[in-house]
Design an enzyme around this catalytic site. Structure first.
Site: not given
Length: 357
Positions: A219, A249, A305, A308, A331, A340
């Site tokens: 990103r 995070k 985005h 991605r 991921h 994605y």
């Protein structure tokens, strides 16, 4: 419990009691401050003795202030969370929390979906999507769950939970639509030509950033916080600090490979501070520049985005397997990764040589 503080000869009294709003007042003498604090404490105790609950009169707006100011050190608030809390404050902030009803929640959602919601400065903001409304109400439900045991807000039922069946029937909440937009080769070429032509007056190397995003599946906010000190020059990898995660995070640092031209793109960036960012630019500026270019070039329904998605899909098309692709995209599960992945049917053709190899 009352606290007295001497401030340049004057005395400040502070009364804090769980479930009650903090109260402060300054007096010329310590005796006066103590007398006031004792009276406030007696009133609070008498109120509870008569059957009143501490959080009886606290409003949704006051709960948001409490969540933002006092609990942020325990559980941080993201920009998305903060923005949703602002919308809730504007629509429901004046309502006493224990009196919030399912109908209040439904009407708030209807205003948001219709585009009738007014900001604090009087500006009407555009309508939001049902998926956005779903997220916003999730934050409201969380706030009420925290307020019960921690602020004494006694609710006979959960108004958000009561409202949800109606909200679903009225299609005011819903799941986010799965996005499958990938830029075409022509669109990418036009974007590169546009940014190359404007490079003389721009400080952001947009062509490099676009290509880097397609090669690494990162990103814009992740690209702009990569550090020179986190690049492994031997193994050609980089460390992404605080990688996105629904629960952890902070401290979620992950290393990923700089495949193909991604390594060359990093190497040609100007080197400043050894501990500084590789791409020292504001991520919002990167996204804005990309959006404006798409508008000027009349490239519809494409955002940064989506690169991605393009990156993830390309890795599969190049023959990498799920664990290898995940090592780049970072991921943690196939369920997350497949969102994605939008393979082009023509990419699945293999020549005899490729199939044998």
């Amino acid at each position: 419990m009352a606290t007295l503080q001497n401030r340049n000869g004057r005395w400040r009294a502070m009364v804090r009691r769980k479930g009650h709003k903090d109260q402060y007042r300054t007096f010329p003498t310590k005796t006066a401050a103590r007398a006031w604090a004792d009276r406030i404490e007696r009133e609070q105790a008498d109120y509870e003795a008569r059957g009143g609950t501490p959080g009886e009169d606290i409003t949704i707006g006051e709960l948001i202030d409490w969540r933002t100011n006092e609990l942020a050190t325990v559980r941080a608030i993201s920009k998305t969370h903060s923005g949703n809390m602002t919308r809730i404050r504007e629509g429901l902030g004046d309502i006493v929390a224990r009196r919030l009803t399912a109908n209040d929640v439904i009407e708030h959602a209807r205003r948001r979906i219709r585009g009738d919601h007014m900001m604090a400065n009087g500006v009407i903001i555009p309508a939001c999507a049902p998926a956005t409304m779903n997220v916003e109400l999730g934050y409201l439900s969380e706030l009420l769950k925290l307020a019960g045991p921690m602020k004494g807000v006694k609710l006979s039922s959960d108004p958000v939970a009561e409202a949800r069946p109606v909200l679903r029937l009225l299609r005011l909440v819903g799941k986010s639509k799965r996005r499958d937009r990938r830029p075409t080769p022509d669109e990418l070429q036009r974007l590169r030509e546009h940014f190359r032509a404007a490079a003389w007056r721009s400080t952001i190397p947009m062509v490099d950033i676009i290509d880097f995003a397609i090669l690494t599946a990162k990103r814009e906010s992740e690209i702009t916080r990569l550090l020179w000190s986190d690049v492994d020059h031997v193994n050609r990898t980089a460390l992404l600090r605080d990688a996105k995660h629904p629960r952890k995070k902070a401290g979620n640092h992950k290393r990923f490979p700089l495949l193909g031209d991604a390594w060359e793109i990093v190497q040609r960036q100007p080197r400043g501070d050894a501990d500084g960012p590789i791409f020292p630019y504001n991520s919002n500026s990167v996204g804005t520049a990309f959006t404006r270019a798409c508008t000027k070039l009349q490239i519809a329904d494409l955002c940064f985005h989506d690169l991605r998605h393009e990156a993830t899909s390309r890795l599969f098309e190049q023959g990498y397997d799920i664990p290898e692709v995940a090592a780049v995209t970072l991921h943690e599960s196939w369920n997350e990764l497949k969102r994605y992945t939008q393979l082009r049917p023509e990419s699945l053709h293999r020549t005899p040589t490729e199939e044998q190899g």
